[in-house]
Design a protein around this motif. Sequence first.
Motif, PDB file in Angstrom:
ATOM      1  N   GLY A 119      -2.136  -1.937   5.790  1.00 34.52           N
ATOM      2  CA  GLY A 119      -1.826  -2.453   4.568  1.00 34.52           C
ATOM      3  C   GLY A 119      -0.763  -1.710   3.892  1.00 34.52           C
ATOM      4  O   GLY A 119      -0.224  -0.818   4.597  1.00 34.52           O
ATOM      5  N   THR A 120      -0.517  -1.959   2.585  1.00 32.56           N
ATOM      6  CA  THR A 120       0.718  -1.319   1.892  1.00 32.56           C
ATOM      7  C   THR A 120       0.239  -0.939   0.414  1.00 32.56           C
ATOM      8  O   THR A 120      -0.485  -1.715  -0.155  1.00 32.56           O
ATOM      9  N   ILE A 121       0.528   0.172   0.433  1.00 32.68           N
ATOM     10  CA  ILE A 121       0.159   0.943  -1.169  1.00 32.68           C
ATOM     11  C   ILE A 121       1.462   1.102  -1.973  1.00 32.68           C
ATOM     12  O   ILE A 121       2.361   1.645  -1.307  1.00 32.68           O
ATOM     13  N   PHE A 122       1.676   0.507  -3.194  1.00 28.08           N
ATOM     14  CA  PHE A 122       2.759   0.760  -3.954  1.00 28.08           C
ATOM     15  C   PHE A 122       2.337   1.724  -4.982  1.00 28.08           C
ATOM     16  O   PHE A 122       1.679   1.392  -5.727  1.00 28.08           O
ATOM     17  N   LEU A 123       3.193   2.589  -5.043  1.00 20.02           N
ATOM     18  CA  LEU A 123       2.951   3.811  -6.200  1.00 20.02           C
ATOM     19  C   LEU A 123       3.983   3.703  -7.106  1.00 20.02           C
ATOM     20  O   LEU A 123       5.032   4.240  -6.708  1.00 20.02           O
ATOM     21  N   ASP A 124       3.960   3.402  -8.196  1.00 11.65           N
ATOM     22  CA  ASP A 124       4.923   3.224  -9.369  1.00 11.65           C
ATOM     23  C   ASP A 124       4.992   4.511 -10.107  1.00 11.65           C
ATOM     24  O   ASP A 124       3.948   5.145 -10.249  1.00 11.65           O
ATOM     25  N   ASP A 133      -4.195   4.295   7.375  1.00 13.68           N
ATOM     26  CA  ASP A 133      -3.243   3.740   8.096  1.00 13.68           C
ATOM     27  C   ASP A 133      -2.656   2.870   7.347  1.00 13.68           C
ATOM     28  O   ASP A 133      -2.888   1.598   7.203  1.00 13.68           O
ATOM     29  N   VAL A 134      -1.682   3.167   6.207  1.00 11.98           N
ATOM     30  CA  VAL A 134      -1.092   2.377   5.217  1.00 11.98           C
ATOM     31  C   VAL A 134       0.469   2.637   5.429  1.00 11.98           C
ATOM     32  O   VAL A 134       0.836   3.517   5.841  1.00 11.98           O
ATOM     33  N   ARG A 135       1.247   1.604   4.936  1.00 15.98           N
ATOM     34  CA  ARG A 135       2.563   1.771   4.617  1.00 15.98           C
ATOM     35  C   ARG A 135       2.705   2.199   3.458  1.00 15.98           C
ATOM     36  O   ARG A 135       2.125   1.348   2.302  1.00 15.98           O
ATOM     37  N   LEU A 136       3.438   3.144   2.715  1.00 14.08           N
ATOM     38  CA  LEU A 136       3.594   3.593   1.546  1.00 14.08           C
ATOM     39  C   LEU A 136       4.870   3.044   0.864  1.00 14.08           C
ATOM     40  O   LEU A 136       6.253   3.528   1.526  1.00 14.08           O
ATOM     41  N   ILE A 137       5.083   2.422  -0.391  1.00 11.77           N
ATOM     42  CA  ILE A 137       6.303   2.288  -1.442  1.00 11.77           C
ATOM     43  C   ILE A 137       6.045   2.939  -2.503  1.00 11.77           C
ATOM     44  O   ILE A 137       4.992   2.727  -3.049  1.00 11.77           O
ATOM     45  N   ALA A 138       7.049   3.862  -2.784  1.00 10.21           N
ATOM     46  CA  ALA A 138       6.906   4.358  -4.396  1.00 10.21           C
ATOM     47  C   ALA A 138       8.353   3.911  -5.103  1.00 10.21           C
ATOM     48  O   ALA A 138       9.194   3.807  -4.268  1.00 10.21           O
ATOM     49  N   SER A 197      -1.283  18.945  -8.487  1.00 10.59           N
ATOM     50  CA  SER A 197      -2.487  18.717  -7.805  1.00 10.59           C
ATOM     51  C   SER A 197      -2.383  17.452  -7.002  1.00 10.59           C
ATOM     52  O   SER A 197      -2.922  17.306  -5.901  1.00 10.59           O
ATOM     53  N   THR A 198      -1.833  16.280  -7.905  1.00  7.51           N
ATOM     54  CA  THR A 198      -1.935  14.867  -7.114  1.00  7.51           C
ATOM     55  C   THR A 198      -0.867  14.849  -5.888  1.00  7.51           C
ATOM     56  O   THR A 198      -1.039  14.252  -5.072  1.00  7.51           O
ATOM     57  N   GLN A 199       0.126  15.633  -6.194  1.00  6.09           N
ATOM     58  CA  GLN A 199       1.138  15.615  -4.945  1.00  6.09           C
ATOM     59  C   GLN A 199       0.778  16.297  -4.075  1.00  6.09           C
ATOM     60  O   GLN A 199       1.035  15.991  -2.768  1.00  6.09           O
ATOM     61  N   VAL A 200      -0.239  17.450  -4.063  1.00  8.51           N
ATOM     62  CA  VAL A 200      -0.689  17.995  -3.003  1.00  8.51           C
ATOM     63  C   VAL A 200      -1.617  16.990  -2.020  1.00  8.51           C
ATOM     64  O   VAL A 200      -1.402  16.843  -0.894  1.00  8.51           O
ATOM     65  N   LYS A 201      -2.298  16.213  -2.880  1.00  6.38           N
ATOM     66  CA  LYS A 201      -3.425  15.379  -2.278  1.00  6.38           C
ATOM     67  C   LYS A 201      -2.318  14.138  -1.637  1.00  6.38           C
ATOM     68  O   LYS A 201      -3.051  13.753  -0.552  1.00  6.38           O
ATOM     69  N   LEU A 202      -1.558  13.661  -2.231  1.00  8.80           N
ATOM     70  CA  LEU A 202      -0.805  12.692  -1.650  1.00  8.80           C
ATOM     71  C   LEU A 202       0.109  13.185  -0.387  1.00  8.80           C
ATOM     72  O   LEU A 202      -0.053  12.542   0.556  1.00  8.80           O
ATOM     73  N   LEU A 203       0.360  14.358  -0.292  1.00  8.33           N
ATOM     74  CA  LEU A 203       1.229  14.941   0.929  1.00  8.33           C
ATOM     75  C   LEU A 203       0.051  14.819   1.914  1.00  8.33           C
ATOM     76  O   LEU A 203       0.773  14.341   3.214  1.00  8.33           O
ATOM     77  N   ARG A 204      -1.193  15.305   1.654  1.00 10.01           N
ATOM     78  CA  ARG A 204      -1.999  15.294   2.814  1.00 10.01           C
ATOM     79  C   ARG A 204      -2.319  13.829   3.338  1.00 10.01           C
ATOM     80  O   ARG A 204      -2.570  13.831   4.765  1.00 10.01           O
TER      81      ARG A 204
END
Length: 228
Positions: free
Chosen positions: A2-7, A42-47, A15-22
Amino acid sequence: GGTIFLDEIGEIDASTQVKLLRVISEERAFERVGGNQTLRADVRLIAATNKNLEKLVAEGKFRDDLYFRLNVVHITMPPLRERKEDITMLVRGFLRHFCKANEKPLLDLTADAMNALLTYDWPGNVRELRTAIEHGVVMAHGPKITLRDLPVNVRQAIGSSLPGGITPSKAFGEKSSALDLHETEKRLIMQALATTKGNVTKAANRLGISRRTLHRKINEMKAAGESI
């Protein structure tokens, strides 16, 4: 999958940056809130962001390792004020959407209303245009959205000049007769071509659009049997 879009990715805290990096590193690992089982993503990330992430990295406000993980394919979207050739197309789409949502027949715009949309600088970009059209659809009481149906900040743009120095009187005539979006666009193109004596490159520059876009619009009008 799937795909996750982070606006607004530039707004997340450290702290959220650390979690996202992992999650997007080789580990692809995360735990659900309240859980202790490690899961794999197992996702595609669009920011997306309107911030300068390179500047935030230099200022220590955004992790450089996260930035490089995200910056695989970088697409820059120019602000709406720099691509006003898109306004007519966007307006058509928003009109269809909001007329259906408000159970109204498909509305049109008067010349003055369309003029205001073309001359306004749209600091809020497409989102602001979307809101303006929704406002117009809700406020309209006839078959056309008039200037007074638009938000006040957009209405105030009516005294400005159109892209490339084309004035409202030249584009629409001295009287503000009701024109549909297609006719408005056609008049702008014809005025630009007449002013530049048929020079497509100069006409495109005056309209604030690319030469390729202008050629496409001219060909579409010719294919529809319209004289231009």
